[in-house]
Design a protein around this motif. Structure first.
Motif, PDB file in Angstrom:
ATOM      1  N   LEU A  85       6.006   0.019  -1.411  1.00 25.51           N
ATOM      2  CA  LEU A  85       3.851   0.249  -1.797  1.00 25.51           C
ATOM      3  C   LEU A  85       4.503   1.997  -1.834  1.00 25.51           C
ATOM      4  O   LEU A  85       3.443   2.198  -2.945  1.00 25.51           O
ATOM      5  CB  LEU A  85       3.177   0.991  -0.194  1.00 25.51           C
ATOM      6  CG  LEU A  85       3.020  -0.581   0.292  1.00 25.51           C
ATOM      7  CD1 LEU A  85       2.275  -0.538   1.788  1.00 25.51           C
ATOM      8  CD2 LEU A  85       1.570  -1.155  -0.383  1.00 25.51           C
ATOM      9  N   GLN A  86       5.398   2.648  -1.987  1.00 27.92           N
ATOM     10  CA  GLN A  86       5.726   4.134  -2.113  1.00 27.92           C
ATOM     11  C   GLN A  86       6.047   3.493  -3.196  1.00 27.92           C
ATOM     12  O   GLN A  86       5.451   4.567  -4.754  1.00 27.92           O
ATOM     13  CB  GLN A  86       6.653   4.683  -1.332  1.00 27.92           C
ATOM     14  CG  GLN A  86       6.675   4.755   0.102  1.00 27.92           C
ATOM     15  CD  GLN A  86       7.487   5.356   0.631  1.00 27.92           C
ATOM     16  OE1 GLN A  86       8.983   5.728   0.326  1.00 27.92           O
ATOM     17  NE2 GLN A  86       7.541   5.869   1.961  1.00 27.92           N
ATOM     18  N   ASN A  87       6.402   2.799  -3.596  1.00 24.57           N
ATOM     19  CA  ASN A  87       6.860   2.197  -5.379  1.00 24.57           C
ATOM     20  C   ASN A  87       5.847   2.384  -6.359  1.00 24.57           C
ATOM     21  O   ASN A  87       6.208   2.652  -7.649  1.00 24.57           O
ATOM     22  CB  ASN A  87       8.275   1.504  -6.100  1.00 24.57           C
ATOM     23  CG  ASN A  87       8.782   0.900  -6.851  1.00 24.57           C
ATOM     24  OD1 ASN A  87       9.511   1.858  -7.001  1.00 24.57           O
ATOM     25  ND2 ASN A  87       9.045  -0.191  -7.430  1.00 24.57           N
ATOM     26  N   MET A  88       4.907   1.544  -5.692  1.00 28.64           N
ATOM     27  CA  MET A  88       3.751   1.415  -6.088  1.00 28.64           C
ATOM     28  C   MET A  88       2.992   2.325  -6.292  1.00 28.64           C
ATOM     29  O   MET A  88       1.679   2.276  -6.755  1.00 28.64           O
ATOM     30  CB  MET A  88       2.293  -0.161  -5.718  1.00 28.64           C
ATOM     31  CG  MET A  88       3.773  -1.044  -5.825  1.00 28.64           C
ATOM     32  SD  MET A  88       2.770  -2.527  -4.644  1.00 28.64           S
ATOM     33  CE  MET A  88       1.662  -3.137  -5.412  1.00 28.64           C
ATOM     34  N   GLY A  89       2.905   3.961  -5.828  1.00 26.95           N
ATOM     35  CA  GLY A  89       2.229   4.827  -6.211  1.00 26.95           C
ATOM     36  C   GLY A  89       1.529   4.338  -5.143  1.00 26.95           C
ATOM     37  O   GLY A  89       0.435   5.614  -4.598  1.00 26.95           O
ATOM     38  N   ILE A  90       1.632   4.603  -3.702  1.00 24.86           N
ATOM     39  CA  ILE A  90       0.810   4.584  -2.512  1.00 24.86           C
ATOM     40  C   ILE A  90       1.528   5.457  -1.724  1.00 24.86           C
ATOM     41  O   ILE A  90       2.670   5.326  -1.208  1.00 24.86           O
ATOM     42  CB  ILE A  90       0.804   3.150  -1.718  1.00 24.86           C
ATOM     43  CG1 ILE A  90      -0.521   2.291  -3.057  1.00 24.86           C
ATOM     44  CG2 ILE A  90      -0.332   3.271  -0.348  1.00 24.86           C
ATOM     45  CD1 ILE A  90      -0.042   0.996  -2.715  1.00 24.86           C
ATOM     46  N   ASN A  91       0.690   6.241  -0.727  1.00 27.93           N
ATOM     47  CA  ASN A  91       1.157   7.148   0.456  1.00 27.93           C
ATOM     48  C   ASN A  91       1.641   5.974   1.259  1.00 27.93           C
ATOM     49  O   ASN A  91       0.644   6.159   2.348  1.00 27.93           O
ATOM     50  CB  ASN A  91       0.198   7.794   0.870  1.00 27.93           C
ATOM     51  CG  ASN A  91       0.742   9.072   2.220  1.00 27.93           C
ATOM     52  OD1 ASN A  91       1.649   8.807   2.524  1.00 27.93           O
ATOM     53  ND2 ASN A  91      -0.318  10.095   2.149  1.00 27.93           N
ATOM     54  N   ALA A  92       2.389   5.729   2.102  1.00 28.64           N
ATOM     55  CA  ALA A  92       2.578   4.666   3.009  1.00 28.64           C
ATOM     56  C   ALA A  92       4.141   5.342   3.442  1.00 28.64           C
ATOM     57  O   ALA A  92       4.763   6.244   3.170  1.00 28.64           O
ATOM     58  CB  ALA A  92       3.166   3.614   2.475  1.00 28.64           C
ATOM     59  N   ARG A  93       4.280   4.604   5.150  1.00 28.35           N
ATOM     60  CA  ARG A  93       4.799   5.683   5.669  1.00 28.35           C
ATOM     61  C   ARG A  93       5.401   4.661   6.972  1.00 28.35           C
ATOM     62  O   ARG A  93       4.070   3.958   7.517  1.00 28.35           O
ATOM     63  CB  ARG A  93       5.076   7.197   6.888  1.00 28.35           C
ATOM     64  CG  ARG A  93       6.092   7.590   7.170  1.00 28.35           C
ATOM     65  CD  ARG A  93       7.012   6.947   6.660  1.00 28.35           C
ATOM     66  NE  ARG A  93       6.733   8.558   5.896  1.00 28.35           N
ATOM     67  CZ  ARG A  93       7.950   9.328   4.986  1.00 28.35           C
ATOM     68  NH1 ARG A  93       9.330   8.452   4.490  1.00 28.35           N
ATOM     69  NH2 ARG A  93       7.660   9.689   4.142  1.00 28.35           N
ATOM     70  N   SER A  94       6.166   4.249   7.339  1.00 21.73           N
ATOM     71  CA  SER A  94       7.223   3.210   8.521  1.00 21.73           C
ATOM     72  C   SER A  94       6.567   3.892   9.567  1.00 21.73           C
ATOM     73  O   SER A  94       7.301   5.103  10.046  1.00 21.73           O
ATOM     74  CB  SER A  94       7.671   2.627   8.370  1.00 21.73           C
ATOM     75  OG  SER A  94       9.259   2.898   8.155  1.00 21.73           O
TER      76      SER A  94
END
Length: 417
Positions: A85-94
């Motif tokens: 998701l981060q690689n797609m420009g989305i602010n994500a965290r596991s």
């Protein structure tokens, strides 16, 4: 804008290509302006591998260490999806279950969720972040990771949806909804647009593998509108972004179902075993003396039938257990034989339980009679019967399972559009 919890099962995240596809589903909801939390399972087959390793290390392993091992599968998936998701420009965290925290009881390996403070995730939403949560795991009172039992990621997702007051909980799997019966047995099975919480609870507990039983219980208690959807449909396919009625099956309150069928679906469970205790002493406390020790041994007893024995002075007690629990059940019963008082134990394996389910049964007579007549015409012998307000369960010999499912599916008109 809505708040959505999305859950993806093992087949949906089986490899990196599928994880990228899952990320596209998540991006669709994020781009629509929704607040999103994602719950993931371990990659397909990974949990089985981890379980096998623990058993190979020691057949009598510590349940707390078992949890430490098997919970790692979800941690891997959550990290990989967050990276994607981060690689797609989305602010994500596991996040792992203990970081939320998802608090459970102390029953390692089969823990139940006690509490989730939704404020942590809500704070992430307010920061514009997609929280990717490792399903199946929580934090036990001993401050160690506890797992929720097989299929527990469904329960994680529904519990999180309840905690954050989500508008919807989407359970993505390898099927596109809940069907009137197993399409592998009856090709004419139809996907249901809607099914009530109560019906889904019966379907799940009686053999349908779409959702874990506990997840449906939680959804019903907290009134979490839950959709069963397919992750294998293209993320940008028509209707996939529909907030109110996306493709799939909605599990909801009975009040939301306008046209109620008498029978909604046919479920089945194979590998049932029948145990019969002959000439059981007929006195108060006998049933408790039999079923109490079985419960303490974690043996799930289902259908129970009691009849007067041929001597007229005692009773015969017949009940069913999963085939895998027969040996353990017989050992338990042998230990209480003298205390309880019965003459003999008989058991038959290879049984199947076929169930007819529908909220419409409450107000319609003759539903059971229709089933009995239809099975009789196919020469299918009935071993035992149990009923409730919205279901009839029938125990039959295993080889007749598919014939019984197709027969009942047809006799109630479920194969008609």
């Amino acid at each position: 804008m809505a708040r959505i919890v999305m859950k993806f099962g093992g087949t949906s995240v089986a490899d990196i290509a599928r994880i990228r596809n899952v990320a596209r589903h998540v991006k669709r909801e994020v781009d629509a302006g929704h607040e999103v939390a994602v719950v993931v399972s371990a990659m397909a087959g990974k949990t089985n591998e981890l379980v096998a390793w623990t058993r190979e290390a020691s057949p009598m392993h510590d349940a707390r260490e078992y949890d430490a091992v098997v919970a790692s599968g979800e941690q891997v998936t959550a990290g990989l999806l967050a990276i994607t998701l981060q690689n797609m420009g989305i602010n994500a965290r596991s996040w792992q279950g203990w970081q939320i925290p998802i608090r459970t009881d102390n029953a390692h390996g089969a823990a139940r969720i006690k509490e989730i403070d939704g404020s942590f995730l809500i704070k992430r939403f307010q920061e514009g972040q997609v929280a990717v949560v490792a399903g199946f795991q929580g934090l036990a009172p001993d401050n160690r990771i506890a797992t929720l039992g097989r299929g527990g990621s469904d329960t994680s997702a529904v519990a999180i949806a309840a905690a954050v007051k989500a508008d919807r909980c989407d359970i993505y799997t390898d099927v596109d909804g809940v069907y009137t019966t197993d399409p592998r047995i009856e090709p004419k099975a139809r996907r249901l647009d809607r099914i009530s919480f109560e019906e889904m609870l019966e379907m799940a507990s009686l053999g349908s593998k779409v959702l874990q039983v506990r997840s449906v219980e939680l959804a019903m208690v907290h009134r979490v509108r839950t959709f069963v959807r397919s992750s294998f449909v293209e993320p940008d396919a028509p209707g996939m972004g529909d907030l109110l009625n996306p493709p799939g099956t909605l599990i909801c309150d009975e009040d939301e179902i306008v046209e109620q069928q008498v029978v909604t679906g046919i479920a089945y469970a194979k590998d049932e075993a029948q145990i019969s205790l002959r000439r059981v002493a007929d006195r108060p406390g006998v049933a408790a003396g039999i079923f109490g020790p079985l419960a303490e041994a974690n043996i799930n007893v289902d259908m129970i039938v009691q009849n007067i024995s041929e001597d007229g002075k005692s009773t015969d007690m017949t009940f069913t257990v999963p085939s895998g629990d027969v040996a353990k059940a017989l050992t338990v019963l042998d230990k209480v034989k003298q205390t309880v008082g019965f003459d003999a134990i008989q058991h038959d394996e290879g049984m199947s339980k076929v169930s007819v389910i529908g909220i419409g049964m409450r107000s319609h007579a003759g539903v059971a009679a229709t089933a009995f007549k239809a099975l009789s015409e196919k020469s299918i012998n009935i071993r035992a019967i149990t009923t409730s307000e919205i279901k009839i369960s029938i125990l039959i010999d295993g080889p007749y399972t598919e014939l019984a499912v197709r027969t009942l599916h047809s006799v109630y008109g479920l194969d008609k559009q």
